[in-house]
Structures are given as C-alpha cells and as structure tokens.
Design a protein around this motif. Structure first.
Motif, PDB file in Angstrom:
ATOM      1  N   TYR A   1      41.576  37.657  27.614  1.00  0.00           N
ATOM      2  CA  TYR A   1      43.008  37.434  27.405  1.00  0.00           C
ATOM      3  C   TYR A   1      43.863  38.390  28.246  1.00  0.00           C
ATOM      4  O   TYR A   1      45.076  38.442  28.079  1.00  0.00           O
ATOM      5  CB  TYR A   1      43.349  37.600  25.920  1.00  0.00           C
ATOM      6  CG  TYR A   1      42.532  36.695  25.036  1.00  0.00           C
ATOM      7  CD1 TYR A   1      42.975  35.418  24.711  1.00  0.00           C
ATOM      8  CD2 TYR A   1      41.287  37.103  24.546  1.00  0.00           C
ATOM      9  CE1 TYR A   1      42.208  34.572  23.924  1.00  0.00           C
ATOM     10  CE2 TYR A   1      40.515  36.260  23.760  1.00  0.00           C
ATOM     11  CZ  TYR A   1      40.972  34.997  23.450  1.00  0.00           C
ATOM     12  OH  TYR A   1      40.213  34.159  22.675  1.00  0.00           O
ATOM     13  N   ALA A   2      43.223  39.123  29.156  1.00  0.00           N
ATOM     14  CA  ALA A   2      43.922  40.144  29.928  1.00  0.00           C
ATOM     15  C   ALA A   2      44.566  39.549  31.178  1.00  0.00           C
ATOM     16  O   ALA A   2      43.986  38.687  31.848  1.00  0.00           O
ATOM     17  CB  ALA A   2      42.959  41.257  30.319  1.00  0.00           C
ATOM     18  N   ALA A   3      45.763  40.018  31.506  1.00  0.00           N
ATOM     19  CA  ALA A   3      46.483  39.573  32.698  1.00  0.00           C
ATOM     20  C   ALA A   3      45.856  40.174  33.950  1.00  0.00           C
ATOM     21  O   ALA A   3      45.285  41.273  33.902  1.00  0.00           O
ATOM     22  CB  ALA A   3      47.949  39.966  32.600  1.00  0.00           C
ATOM     23  N   PRO A   4      45.959  39.499  35.107  1.00  0.00           N
ATOM     24  CA  PRO A   4      45.366  40.031  36.337  1.00  0.00           C
ATOM     25  C   PRO A   4      45.881  41.419  36.693  1.00  0.00           C
ATOM     26  O   PRO A   4      45.103  42.290  37.105  1.00  0.00           O
ATOM     27  CB  PRO A   4      45.780  39.001  37.400  1.00  0.00           C
ATOM     28  CG  PRO A   4      46.109  37.765  36.656  1.00  0.00           C
ATOM     29  CD  PRO A   4      46.599  38.189  35.318  1.00  0.00           C
ATOM     30  N   GLU A   5      47.191  41.636  36.509  1.00  0.00           N
ATOM     31  CA  GLU A   5      47.753  42.930  36.887  1.00  0.00           C
ATOM     32  C   GLU A   5      47.241  44.054  35.989  1.00  0.00           C
ATOM     33  O   GLU A   5      47.116  45.198  36.421  1.00  0.00           O
ATOM     34  CB  GLU A   5      49.285  42.891  36.873  1.00  0.00           C
ATOM     35  CG  GLU A   5      49.919  42.531  35.535  1.00  0.00           C
ATOM     36  CD  GLU A   5      50.129  41.043  35.338  1.00  0.00           C
ATOM     37  OE1 GLU A   5      51.018  40.687  34.542  1.00  0.00           O
ATOM     38  OE2 GLU A   5      49.408  40.246  35.977  1.00  0.00           O
ATOM     39  N   ALA A   6      46.938  43.734  34.709  1.00  0.00           N
ATOM     40  CA  ALA A   6      46.391  44.753  33.806  1.00  0.00           C
ATOM     41  C   ALA A   6      44.978  45.137  34.220  1.00  0.00           C
ATOM     42  O   ALA A   6      44.590  46.309  34.154  1.00  0.00           O
ATOM     43  CB  ALA A   6      46.409  44.251  32.370  1.00  0.00           C
ATOM     44  N   LEU A   7      44.201  44.152  34.681  1.00  0.00           N
ATOM     45  CA  LEU A   7      42.831  44.436  35.117  1.00  0.00           C
ATOM     46  C   LEU A   7      42.801  45.199  36.430  1.00  0.00           C
ATOM     47  O   LEU A   7      41.820  45.885  36.736  1.00  0.00           O
ATOM     48  CB  LEU A   7      42.054  43.125  35.260  1.00  0.00           C
ATOM     49  CG  LEU A   7      41.863  42.324  33.966  1.00  0.00           C
ATOM     50  CD1 LEU A   7      41.155  41.009  34.259  1.00  0.00           C
ATOM     51  CD2 LEU A   7      41.081  43.125  32.934  1.00  0.00           C
TER      52      LEU A   7
END
Length: 486
Positions: free
Chosen positions: A174-180
C-alpha cells in the motif's frame, strides 16, 4: 508473560482478541462504567525504545483525535509484569481485510465504507498527522456498519518523526512510490494508500502484486497498475490518475478522488446524488481534536474582560453547546434481505439497489423502506430506530387468466366459488395453489391449477359425455324407440 493477566490497571480482562510478536490485544471491561474495552499491551523486553516510543505516540495521537470514524482512546498506563498498555474502545466487528476476503461487495456498500474512511483520514490530516499505514487491516467495520480507523503506531505528527528520513514504516503493498524511494511521507502518500485500499475493496485484488519484495517494489515504482478485465473504462481512468507515479498529476485531494470515484461507480442516481452532496457539504464545525469555526471574530471592543478561568469555563460551555448543535445527523447501517431475493429497495424514495444489501450506510432520519419486485405485491415498512438487519417476505401478486371454452357458456368456478360463464377473465390469488373448474351440461367437467405466465388452452375443448348418465334429449329418444317396439 506466560499467562494472561486477570486485570490490567483497574480493568478486568475477559479474553484475548489477538496476539503478535510485540504484544497482545485483550478484551476487557471497565468495572466502573461497565463497558467493553480493548487493551493493547506491549510486552516488557520486546525490543528497542523505538517500539515503546511508537506506542506512546499512538496513545497521544489517538487521544487528540476525536472523530466518529476513528477508534477512541480512553486511557494509557503501564502494568508491572505486563508492560505499557493502551485502553481503547472495543469495536465489535471485523477488519475490512476480512470483508474483502469473503468476496466482492456491492458498489453501494463499498461507497458507504469508503466515504466513512475518507472522513476519518481527512480528520487525521486536519490535525497535521500523517497515518503512514492506511490499509484494510487498519480499518474496522463494526456490527452496526460504522467504519473505524485505527493503529497510529507509525503515524507522524506535527511535532517530529519517529524514524530517520530514509526509514520506511508501513505496509509495502500500500506504499506510494515516493515513500519507497526515500521521500518524506505526507498527505499524498496517505492518499495513495487509501486509493490502493479502495481498489482492493472494489475489485478484490491489489493493483500491484509480486512474488517477492523486489518484484513488488519494481512494479509499484515502474509499472502501471493491473486492472481486472471487466473494469469499466470510467473507473479505470479514475484509478489510473490516482495511482500515477508523479504525485503532482494525481487528484489534488481526497475529496476530488472520492467525487470522481462516486461518478464512475455503477450507483443508483439517487444514491450517487446523496454521496456527492455529502462530499460537497462538509460540516461547519469539525471535531478533529481542535474545534474550529469558520466565522469572523467579534470586534475587540465588544468583548468584556474576564479573568482567564471564567473565560475558560464560558468557552467550554459554548463549545459543548456548539458541538451538540452542529453534531451531524446520526448514521446507522442497515442490512436488508428479502424472500425471494432480487427486490428493488427504496429508502424514502431513494433507490438503494437490489436485495440482498449488506452494510448500507444511512445518515439522518429515515422513515419508509419500500421493496418492489415483478409479480409480487410492493411492501412498505416504517423503520424503527432499533432496526439494523431486516429480512422481509414479499407476497406474490394476483394474476389474471383468460378462460374461453368450446362450446362456450361453461360455468367457471375458482376454489368452488362461481365466477361466471365463458368467455371471461378470472383473477387468481398469487399465494398458494387454486383450482379452476369448468362445467357444462352434457360435457365432461374440466379443471386445472392455473400458473402465472402460463396461459390456458384457447379455447378449452370440453368433451361430450360418453357412456354416462344421459341428458334430457337422450331420454326423449329412448322413449320414442320404446313406444315403436311396443
């Protein structure tokens, strides 16, 4: 801790709701208020100080947040031999993840749950808090249908963060690309997680999947979402925008995403209008930890000077009154079923869909529930305040059969009651089996059990009597021949 405690603080432990590596969640009761509670306990010696810090942060954030769609925290403390504990309301229900596992749900039900989740997340963001772990497992659906956001253990408030900038806390799927990629978590990353949750609720699958962590990370960061083959083009367009890799190209806020989603979902027109009106008309006063009124301040000259403690007491009374006055209309959740199923359901004239309906969120005062189904009598029920799960029986409607005979003029009776002579139309009660009988002098009687949508023979051929009791004409002929032979 080898054995479960009998008490934690002043609270009586009734059982275990769940357990994990860091601790246990107990079902408990407040002996003073006689209400059920959930107590989350972090075991002593479970690890780093960061774990305990997250626990304290959850207590702090949950206590600041006061919203009907967020789990309420009542108390916090530490029990010798048990560890730190957090006392919160007990939601008698199940996680949204369990609802999803049971299979797809109706768009109307999904829309109601997502609107509730959106309200909770908006309230969290209004406090300057980033949840950082929005997912179905952190959304509880109570038995009354109310959805509750929970688990602020990795949330970041406006007073700092719990981890270094490069650390990721949350659930990868459920994580956004920018968070990863090491970006700072913000409202946009929470909205991404909310979008993935909405996608999974509506389709039963994740937009990005993988057999390994590396494959999952690559697909979230580089690939387009995988849509079900039968997803409508309008719905596909909404999720394509909301799951774009560039945050600036996504929907500007949660309200815009939900409005687009409500437009794209296959909802009844009346229900869609209700959803849009709900999104476009937020309450003037919001309980999000701090009560804020969108009203101009009074001129300074008109404000009398009071000692600070008088002013505080007066302000508290005013706020309590305003909360009561502006409290949104109460909501409840209905489950509606019918025998037979497939009935159209209307609530005060607004179409809701067809039975069975599960977890239909109803806001405000409602009065009349109406069910309609072809070949059945419409049913109207005046709702009571305590109604939650309704199972209603629809009665078959009467139907007509056209009755014609050859020769005509036969007497027609239904269940022994005379109806007239052929040709004519007869109304047959819808419930039960009924006998239709035709009689004509000199002919065999004819009978049938009429069925809906099964016409009778046109005409019904009545057979003449053969070898049975003669009629008047036959008697005259026999008397004539008898006179000749005598």
């Amino acid at each position: 801790m080898n054995l479960d405690p009998s008490t934690i603080g002043r609270y009586k432990v009734l059982g275990t709701l769940g357990a994990g590596t860091m601790g246990t969640v107990y079902l408990a009761e407040d002996p003073l208020l006689k209400r059920p509670l959930a107590i989350k306990v972090v075991r002593e010696g479970t690890g780093s100080a960061e774990v305990l810090e997250r626990f304290k942060r959850e207590a702090e954030i949950s206590a600041r947040l006061s919203h009907p769609n967020a789990v309420t925290v009542y108390d916090v403390g530490e029990e010798p031999g048990c560890g730190p504990f957090l006392v919160m309301e007990h939601v008698d229900g199940e996680c949204l993840s369990d609802v999803i596992k049971r299979g797809p749900i109706a768009p109307t039900q999904a829309a109601g749950l997502l609107l509730q989740a959106g309200e909770a997340l908006a309230a969290v963001h209004a406090l300057g808090i980033i949840h950082r772990d929005i997912k179905p497992a952190n959304l509880m659906v109570g038995g009354d249908g109310r959805l509750k956001l929970m688990d602020f253990g990795v949330a970041r408030g406006d007073q700092g963060r719990l981890t270094d900038r490069d650390a990721f806390l949350g659930t990868l799927a459920y994580a956004a690309p920018e968070a990863l990629n090491g970006g700072e978590a913000d409202a946009a990353t929470d909205r991404w997680s909310f979008t993935v949750t909405a996608f999974e609720l509506l389709t039963g699958q994740l937009p990005f999947g993988g057999d390994s962590v590396g494959q999952l990370l690559h697909r979230i960061a580089r690939e387009e979402p995988v849509f079900p083959e039968d997803m409508a083009s309008g719905l596909r367009a909404v999720f394509s925008r909301a799951l774009g890799k560039d945050p600036s190209r996504r929907f500007p806020d949660l309200q815009a995403f939900l409005q687009a989603l409500m437009e794209a979902l296959p909802l009844e027109a009346g229900f869609r209008r209700s959803c849009m009106a709900h999104l476009e008309s937020p309450a003037q006063v919001k309980l999000t930890g701090t009560l804020r009124l969108e009203r101009p301040p009074r001129p300074a000259s008109s404000i009398r000077r009071f000692p600070w403690y008088w002013a505080a007491g007066a302000l508290g009374a005013v706020l309590i009154g305003l909360v009561a006055f502006f409290r949104p209309a109460p909501s409840r959740v209905l489950s509606i079923d019918s025998r037979p199923g497939g009935a159209e359901v209307y609530l005060d004239g607004t179409p809701l869909g067809r039975t069975p309906l599960r977890q239909v969120v109803v806001k405000g005062k409602v009065d009349v529930l109406r069910l309609e189904k072809p070949d059945h009598l419409p049913l109207e029920v005046r709702l009571k305040a305590e109604d939650r799960a309704l199972s209603l029986r629809l009665l078959p409607a009467p139907f007509e059969v056209a009755v014609a005979s050859e020769p005509p003029g036969a007497e027609v009776a239904l269940d022994g009651e005379a109806k007239g002579r052929t040709p004519l139309s007869v109304q047959v009660p819808g419930e039960g089996a009924h006998q239709l009988r035709l009689t004509l002098e000199g002919h065999e009687p004819w009978s049938v059990i009429p069925e809906r949508r099964k016409p009778l023979p046109d005409p019904i051929q009545l057979q003449k009597l053969r070898g049975k009791k003669a009629g008047p004409r036959d008697g005259k002929i026999k008397k004539f021949f008898k006179g000749i032979f005598q």
